[in-house]
Design an enzyme around this catalytic site. Structure first.
Site, short mmCIF file in Angstrom:
data_model
loop_
_atom_site.label_atom_id
_atom_site.label_comp_id
_atom_site.label_asym_id
_atom_site.label_seq_id
_atom_site.Cartn_x
_atom_site.Cartn_y
_atom_site.Cartn_z
CB ILE A 139 -33.50 5.70 -9.12
CG1 ILE A 139 -34.90 6.28 -8.87
CG2 ILE A 139 -32.59 5.90 -7.91
CD1 ILE A 139 -34.96 7.78 -8.71
CE LYS A 140 -26.19 8.13 -13.51
NZ LYS A 140 -25.32 9.21 -14.02
CB ILE A 141 -28.75 1.80 -8.54
CG1 ILE A 141 -30.08 2.35 -8.03
CG2 ILE A 141 -28.13 0.84 -7.52
CD1 ILE A 141 -31.13 1.28 -7.78
#
EC number: 2.2.1.2
Length: 369
Positions: A139-141
């Site tokens: 998951i890109k945060i």
């Protein structure tokens, strides 16, 4: 495997593809790239999804099904993007298994509208992790100030994270702390650290684009001599920080418990200035334990004429410090540049996200994207 790509792999560089579309999946091209060893991971972002939807007729069948179900545009975007990422995860699953989770990863970004909202980012990350439901997803945060505690929370819950939109060494230092804190909390909760993956996406070409613009405005020989040198110098000093992390007692304790390091990932590696060699953000950033995620055009250029001459990072720390000394001498406030780039980076992804939702709304109503 292509000789240049093999040289990169031998130097410890993992080549990921910064692209995804239904066409790439259904034609089997992604599977061929993976089987040949050309790419060992994949990243996405809102701009990639927007471009794919506008160019790829292979979404029409699914759009018809979503239309018949009366799905909202936002829900349809979620279904389309997570579906593609899940399929890509399945294609890359053999790499994930063969490398013990080091590679074979596929990243999907949280809704960029919440880049300044910690709690909404955490909730979005949890939902994406649950919907994609693949161990090799990431998951890109966004690594904003507000994103840092979200990175820690997600890692603490066993969610693999790609900390993205990193422009500065200072922010990267904060990301490393968020990473270590998250793993420490996961360890305390009894979550197996070996199952958690993490990378830190350090953006490259956008730095040169903005700094070069300011250098050109100064119009002196000293300023001209710095063109095209700052982004690479910045990334090299980021890698120095990574090396320091690997010696940190906090990390050594986590490594003993089975954790894998948060590797630096060079992002935004497509060269935007035609005056520069189109492979420079790959060949000049070769170092052990790094990831380079490339748009298709850059990957093709590396395959066609890239030349790898060993580690170009750890042997050039002194030069990197010199570059920043000279940058200050010509009067450029690099911290101001970095703040602007983070603001613009978030805004660009928000614009692409809104455009993606708008395109899906038109398709759901029977129009064209």
């Amino acid at each position: 495997m292509n000789r240049t790509l093999k040289c990169l792999a031998d130097e410890g560089v993992s080549v990921w593809l910064d692209d995804l579309s239904r066409h790439l999946l259904r034609t089997g091209r992604l599977a061929r790239l993976v089987r040949s060893g050309t790419v060992v991971g994949l990243t996405t972002n809102p701009t990639i999804f927007h471009d794919a939807l506008g160019e790829d007729a292979e979404y029409e069948e699914e759009m018809q099904a979503l239309r018949e179900r009366g799905m909202s545009a936002l829900a349809a975007v979620r279904a389309l993007t997570t579906g593609d990422v899940r399929a890509a995860c399945d294609v890359l699953a053999p790499v994930y298994e063969a490398t013990g989770g080091r590679d074979g990863r596929v990243s999907i970004e949280v809704d960029p509208r919440w880049a300044r909202d910690t709690e909404r980012t955490i909730e979005e990350a949890r939902q994406l992790w649950h919907i994609v439901d693949r161990p090799n997803a990431m998951i890109k945060i966004p690594a904003t100030v507000e994103g840092l505690p979200a990175i820690t929370t997600c890692l603490a819950e066993g969610i693999s994270v790609n900390a993205t939109l990193i422009f500065s060494v200072r922010r990267y230092h904060q990301v490393i702390d968020a990473f270590l804190t998250g793993l420490e909390k996961a360890k305390a909760a009894g979550i197996p650290l070996s199952e958690i993956g993490a990378v830190a996406s350090f953006f490259i070409s956008r730095v040169d684009t903005e700094v070069d613009r300011r250098l050109d405005a100064i119009a002196t020989s000293a300023a001209a001599a710095l063109r095209g040198r700052v982004a690479i110098a910045n990334a090299r000093l980021g890698y120095l920080l990574y090396e320091n992390m690997l010696r940190d007692s906090r990390w050594l304790e986590l490594r003993a418990a089975g954790a894998a390091p948060m590797r630096p990932l060079w992002a935004s590696t497509g060269v935007k200035d035609p005056a520069y060699v189109d492979t420079r953000y790959v060949t000049e950033l070769v170092a052990p334990g790094t990831v380079n995620t490339m748009p298709a055009a850059t990957l093709d250029a590396v395959i066609a004429h890239g030349t790898v001459s060993g580690d170009r990072v750890t042997t050039n720390y002194d030069d990197a410090w010199v570059v920043f000394g000279q940058l200050a001498e010509v009067g450029i406030d690099f911290e101001e540049v970095l703040e602007q780039l983070e603001h613009e980076g978030i805004a660009k992804f928000q614009t692409s996200w809104q455009a993606l939702i708008g395109a899906v709304e038109r398709l759901l109503s029977g129009g064209r994207s």
